[in-house]
Design an enzyme around this catalytic site. Structure first.
Site, PDB file in Angstrom:
ATOM      1  N   LYS A 124       5.832  16.182 -33.268  1.00  0.00           N
ATOM      2  CA  LYS A 124       4.381  15.969 -33.207  1.00  0.00           C
ATOM      3  C   LYS A 124       4.039  14.513 -32.895  1.00  0.00           C
ATOM      4  O   LYS A 124       2.974  14.237 -32.353  1.00  0.00           O
ATOM      5  CB  LYS A 124       3.721  16.433 -34.497  1.00  0.00           C
ATOM      6  CG  LYS A 124       3.798  17.954 -34.641  1.00  0.00           C
ATOM      7  CD  LYS A 124       2.862  18.521 -35.651  1.00  0.00           C
ATOM      8  CE  LYS A 124       2.834  20.042 -35.572  1.00  0.00           C
ATOM      9  NZ  LYS A 124       4.127  20.662 -35.990  1.00  0.00           N
TER      10      LYS A 124
HETATM   11  C1  LIG Z   1       4.532  21.927 -35.556  1.00  0.00           C
HETATM   12  C2  LIG Z   1       5.983  22.251 -35.523  1.00  0.00           C
HETATM   13  C3  LIG Z   1       6.481  23.374 -34.814  1.00  0.00           C
HETATM   14  C4  LIG Z   1       5.577  24.362 -34.124  1.00  0.00           C
HETATM   15  O1  LIG Z   1       4.959  23.819 -32.989  1.00  0.00           O
HETATM   16  P1  LIG Z   1       3.682  24.523 -32.331  1.00  0.00           P
HETATM   17  O2  LIG Z   1       3.211  23.577 -31.295  1.00  0.00           O
HETATM   18  O3  LIG Z   1       2.697  24.701 -33.449  1.00  0.00           O
HETATM   19  O4  LIG Z   1       4.137  25.833 -31.761  1.00  0.00           O
HETATM   20  C5  LIG Z   1       7.848  23.572 -34.790  1.00  0.00           C
HETATM   21  N1  LIG Z   1       8.694  22.733 -35.434  1.00  0.00           N
HETATM   22  C6  LIG Z   1       8.260  21.653 -36.124  1.00  0.00           C
HETATM   23  C7  LIG Z   1       9.244  20.798 -36.821  1.00  0.00           C
HETATM   24  C8  LIG Z   1       6.886  21.370 -36.182  1.00  0.00           C
HETATM   25  O5  LIG Z   1       6.466  20.298 -36.879  1.00  0.00           O
END
Ligand SMILES: *Cc1c(COP(=O)(O)O)cnc(C)c1O
Length: 480
Positions: A124
């Site tokens: 993120k």
């Molecule tokens: C947010 C997240 C996801 C999922 O990603 P999306 O964009 O919501 O599909 C997967 N793995 C981790 C570690 C995350 O923080």
């Protein structure tokens, strides 16, 4: 580039006009009116660009209301080896999203696209760090301020705080459930001493915190008087920032743009893999987009059957890959918009149906074929699968993957094709989920240097009852 709502509202807005907005007024999500097309020769001309320059080339196609010089400065300020250095320090220093090739399986090469080298050790940061700089830039230009209010059970909140810390014109009020996060997660967030970051520990569970945020956001007068905003996963700038690493991964995995590559994406709210879909729509030669879910398999079910069946809160499992524990996928509507020929009225009707009837069923609809044409396939994994995959990958390749990346590895392996390289998106580093890693391997994963003893740092956190008036008072008292 102009943007429209997925639900038929015909207003066309620019990038800066939607940057700070959440949903469109009709409840839809913003999408570009068309996808810029990248020819093979343009793609080849991008080989050898730094990540920051590649990000500039791609983002300028979507944000022509930001002067090129300013955008270049923003991407160069964001994508530096100083910001993205926490993961595998050997190669991270020279590349923001290095590929870590594991080896050969199923007649092809399988590699991890490392997206977790940012300050909170999860992917993120890739988009959120850019968002912090974009927000600061846009607010300064418009002489505005923003109070970001959010609720978190871990990943998103910390990524937002590390992106917004010290940014002018921005304050973050982040609610988290007291005593419900790991000591590591608490330390990551609560040890921030920046005066514009407010951690608020709610005496309750995550849903209590989430309800408080909703109540404040629904008070439209309070919201506008106190300049309340959010940074949730439906923000378009977050999605488009993620498009960049599909290009970066592709360019580093191939020598010519005749080759195709598959990507496997551990998925929750569909933001990450939606960016892959957009990259493919722009002409990136992607063979397959493999959607990996955990036990919360609403997306796997859809891609296998054509039936979208959102889950109720009580049907949502708490798993060992918690960032994928979702009941409905908020960015999925963006895909549906493209899939059904960008018919806003139809999308509006379908998502009204999701609210009233819990989903929609396209299992016998001719449009189902188009899902395959887009390259989508899917799979799911369980807690046992994760433990087994973490063990296998460690034994076979000497690499420890986190639980979400393990979901991806497991599903990627079911979708290998000879000669088509497979990149699994590494969405977090194992240190964030060390309890499960220890369960699988019998030892704790290595901690990057910057995180040793963070639990012992002084913490700045305010305790609060789940009381909407209390959080309002707190915002009013601190947003001066
Ligand atoms: C947010 C997240 C996801 C999922 O990603 P999306 O964009 O919501 O599909 C997967 N793995 C981790 C570690 C995350 O923080």
């Amino acid at each position: 580039m102009k943007y429209v709502s997925t639900r038929g509202d015909t207003a066309q807005l620019s990038f800066l006009e939607i940057l700070l907005a959440g949903l469109a007024p009709d409840g839809g999500l913003y999408m570009p009116v068309a996808y810029p097309q990248i020819s093979k020769s343009t793609l080849d001309s991008w080989r050898g660009l730094s990540y920051a320059d590649l990000a500039f080339e791609i983002l300028q196609l979507f944000s022509d209301d930001i002067p090129a010089q300013d955008l270049r400065e923003l991407t160069h300020k964001t994508y530096t080896s100083k910001v993205y250095c926490n993961g595998r320090q050997d190669d991270a220093a020279s590349d923001i999203t290095p590929i870590h090739w594991l080896g050969e399986e199923g007649g092809t090469s399988i590699g991890l696209l490392s997206l977790s080298n940012g300050p909170t050790l999860a992917f993120k940061d890739m988009a959120m760090q850019l968002l912090g700089n974009l927000f600061e830039y846009a607010l300064a230009k418009q002489n505005r301020e923003l109070n970001i209010l959010g609720a978190t059970s871990g990943d998103t909140g910390s990524a937002a705080e590390y992106a917004m810390r010290g940014k002018k014109g921005i304050r973050v009020f982040m609610l988290s459930p007291e005593g419900k996060m790991s000591a590591f997660q608490c330390a990551q967030m609560y040890s921030l001493q920046d005066p514009n970051i407010f951690n608020i520990a709610i005496k309750g569970v995550f849903d209590d915190a989430q309800d408080m945020v909703k109540a404040v956001s629904n008070d439209l007068e309070f919201k506008s008087t106190h300049k309340i905003g959010t940074v949730n996963s439906i923000n378009w700038a977050r999605v488009v920032a993620q498009v960049v690493y599909y290009f970066a991964g592709y360019l580093r995995a191939t020598k010519t743009s005749e080759e195709k590559v598959s990507f496997c994406v551990p998925s929750g709210n569909f933001g990450n893999v939606c960016a892959g879909h957009i990259a493919r729509m722009m002409g990136l030669p992607i063979q397959k987009l493999v959607v990996a879910t955990n036990e919360n398999d609403v997306l796997d079910e859809f891609f296998k059957t054509g039936h979208y069946r959102a889950r109720k809160a009580a049907e949502t499992f708490h798993t060992s890959s918690p960032s994928m524990d979702i009941s409905k996928a908020s960015n999925f509507e963006r895909f549906v918009f493209d899939w059904l020929g960008r018919d806003g009225q139809l999308v509006k009707d379908l998502f009204a149906k999701v609210e009233t009837e819990g989903g929609f069923d396209y299992s016998n609809h001719p449009a189902r074929q188009k899902i395959q044409d887009y390259g989508f396939v899917s799979g799911k994994s369980t807690h046992e699968n994760r433990l087994e995959t973490i063990k296998q990958v460690s034994r076979k390749y000497g690499v420890v993957v986190d639980t979400h990346t393990a979901d991806g590895m497991q599903v990627a392996r079911q979708n290998l094709e000879p000669g088509i390289k497979m990149l699994v998106l590494e969405t977090a580093l194992p240190v964030k989920f060390s309890e499960t890693i220890e369960l699988a391997l019998g030892f704790k994963p290595d901690r990057p240097k910057a995180f040793i003893n963070i639990e012992k740092l002084p913490q700045r956190v305010f305790a609060m009852n789940p009381d909407v008036q209390a959080i309002k008072n707190f915002i009013v008292g601190n947003a001066k």
